[in-house]
Design an enzyme around this catalytic site. Structure first.
Site, PDB file in Angstrom:
ATOM      1  CD  GLU A  99      38.453  28.662  29.694  1.00 14.51           C
ATOM      2  OE1 GLU A  99      38.274  29.157  30.720  1.00 14.51           O
ATOM      3  OE2 GLU A  99      37.591  28.801  28.492  1.00 14.51           O
ATOM      4  CG  ASP A 110      37.090  28.462  33.766  1.00 18.70           C
ATOM      5  OD1 ASP A 110      36.046  28.341  32.840  1.00 18.70           O
ATOM      6  OD2 ASP A 110      37.812  29.617  33.310  1.00 18.70           O
ATOM      7  CB  ILE A 144      38.319  34.739  34.625  1.00 17.06           C
ATOM      8  CG1 ILE A 144      39.538  35.443  35.352  1.00 17.06           C
ATOM      9  CG2 ILE A 144      36.965  35.667  34.195  1.00 17.06           C
ATOM     10  CD1 ILE A 144      39.807  36.950  34.810  1.00 17.06           C
ATOM     11  CG  ASP A 145      33.357  29.698  34.288  1.00 18.96           C
ATOM     12  OD1 ASP A 145      33.246  29.349  33.202  1.00 18.96           O
ATOM     13  OD2 ASP A 145      32.057  29.470  34.702  1.00 18.96           O
ATOM     14  CB  THR A 168      36.187  35.281  29.800  1.00 15.75           C
ATOM     15  OG1 THR A 168      37.054  34.426  30.414  1.00 15.75           O
ATOM     16  CG2 THR A 168      37.063  36.401  29.030  1.00 15.75           C
ATOM     17  CG  ASP A 185      34.014  25.706  30.934  1.00 11.28           C
ATOM     18  OD1 ASP A 185      33.954  25.410  29.809  1.00 11.28           O
ATOM     19  OD2 ASP A 185      34.470  26.767  31.259  1.00 11.28           O
TER      20      ASP A 185
HETATM   21  C1  LIP Z   1      31.812  30.079  29.708  1.00 11.64           C
HETATM   22  C2  LIP Z   1      31.054  29.439  30.307  1.00 11.64           C
HETATM   23  C3  LIP Z   1      29.449  29.557  29.920  1.00 11.64           C
HETATM   24  C4  LIP Z   1      29.132  29.302  28.463  1.00 11.64           C
HETATM   25  C5  LIP Z   1      30.158  30.364  27.836  1.00 11.64           C
HETATM   26  C6  LIP Z   1      31.707  30.112  28.175  1.00 11.64           C
HETATM   27  P1  LIP Z   1      34.395  30.858  29.980  1.00 11.64           P
HETATM   28  O1  LIP Z   1      33.146  29.809  30.052  1.00 11.64           O
HETATM   29  O2  LIP Z   1      31.157  29.436  31.791  1.00 11.64           O
HETATM   30  O3  LIP Z   1      28.466  28.685  30.777  1.00 11.64           O
HETATM   31  O4  LIP Z   1      28.154  29.677  28.021  1.00 11.64           O
HETATM   32  O5  LIP Z   1      29.856  30.389  26.471  1.00 11.64           O
HETATM   33  O6  LIP Z   1      32.043  29.006  27.872  1.00 11.64           O
HETATM   34  O7  LIP Z   1      34.912  31.088  28.648  1.00 11.64           O
HETATM   35  O8  LIP Z   1      33.979  32.262  30.237  1.00 11.64           O
HETATM   36  O9  LIP Z   1      35.527  30.370  30.795  1.00 11.64           O
END
Ligand code: LIP
Length: 266
Positions: free
Chosen positions: A71, A87, A89-90, A92, A214
């Protein structure tokens, strides 16, 4: 000889744990919010970048001919047929606000098909994993999706984009859907949303606008737990739309979301 998917899963599990521990350490050491991406609320932190570097370095040290797509910019062409989707940190925003619901998500594709996936939740020290055809696990124990078949009793998680125009349209879809289901949850991490469906702690999850990194690992984990993961027109999940649920609820909720134009929002 251990099959390749198991080898990839095991490598990913160790790196996901190490990256999660690094993210937790960095929380107290660095000024977290660095840059922004698609909008002022789409933040990327020093921990995102450090976590992704740790994972990519670990993957390429073990498997130098693999490809990588991360990412935060990691993009390496490979020759082995294996590509890693990272990813680091999913969730964030949750990470920045010290809300526990964030994770490290690592998937491995073989010739374009996801064959191994891990999602590690550092705060809970919980590891979700799957290899294709091998079932899905949470901390080594088998998990399976909810058996619920009635929309009115469904606990549904979802997420929203970063652009105000899309959020407004997604809010309109939710306004129509909310009276027809038990309730919604907005956890803030697509990978954890998919793992929640996989273990039955949510009955369904849908979102528009996700990147492959993601959802790739959570897609395999949810599928191996008995879930269906796809778009609203019989195709695989994509940036256009992702819906995950058991087969019965996937049909019911998918029909309703299609009627509401949930995959057509700006
Ligand atoms: C997040 C996603 C989440 C979405 C957020 C964001 P990130 O990914 O996991 O489902 O609603 O807008 O995209 O940006 O934290 O890796």
């Amino acid at each position: 000889m251990r099959d390749l998917a198991t080898e990839l899963r095991d490598l990913a599990m160790g790196l996901a744990r190490d990256a999660g521990e690094l993210a937790e350490r960095l929380r107290d050491e660095v000024d977290l919010v660095g840059d922004t991406k698609s909008s002022a609320t789409d933040v990327v932190t020093a921990a995102d970048k450090a976590s992704e570097k740790l994972i990519i370095d670990g993957v390429l040290a073990a498997r130098p001919d693999d490809g990588v797509l991360g990412e935060e910019g990691g993009d390496v062409d490979g020759t082995s047929g294996v590509r890693w989707l990272i990813d680091p940190i999913d969730g964030t925003t949750n990470y920045v606000y010290n809300v526990p619901a964030y994770c490290v998500s690592i998937a491995a594709e073989l010739d374009g098909d996801v064959v191994a996936g891990v999602v590690y939740e550092p705060k809970a020290e919980t590891m979700f994993d799957a290899v294709r055809g091998g079932g899905a696990r949470r901390d080594g124990e088998p998990i399976s999706v909810s058996p619920l078949t009635t929309l009115e009793l469904a606990l549904v998680s979802t997420g929203f984009g970063y652009r105000a125009e899309r959020r407004a349209a997604q809010g309109e879809v939710l306004t129509q859907l909310l009276p027809e289901i038990r309730d919604i949850r907005r956890f803030g991490s697509a990978a954890l949303d998919l793992c929640n469906v996989a273990q039955g702690s949510a009955d369904a999850y849908y979102e528009r606008g996700l990147n492959r990194w993601d959802f790739a690992a959570g897609w395999l984990i949810c599928s191996e737990a008995g879930g269906v993961v796809g778009d609203l027109h019989g195709g695989p999940p994509s940036e256009t739309f992702l819906l995950a649920a058991n087969p019965s609820l996937f049909g019911l909720l998918g029909d309703r979301l299609r009627q509401l134009g949930a995959d057509q929002t700006p």
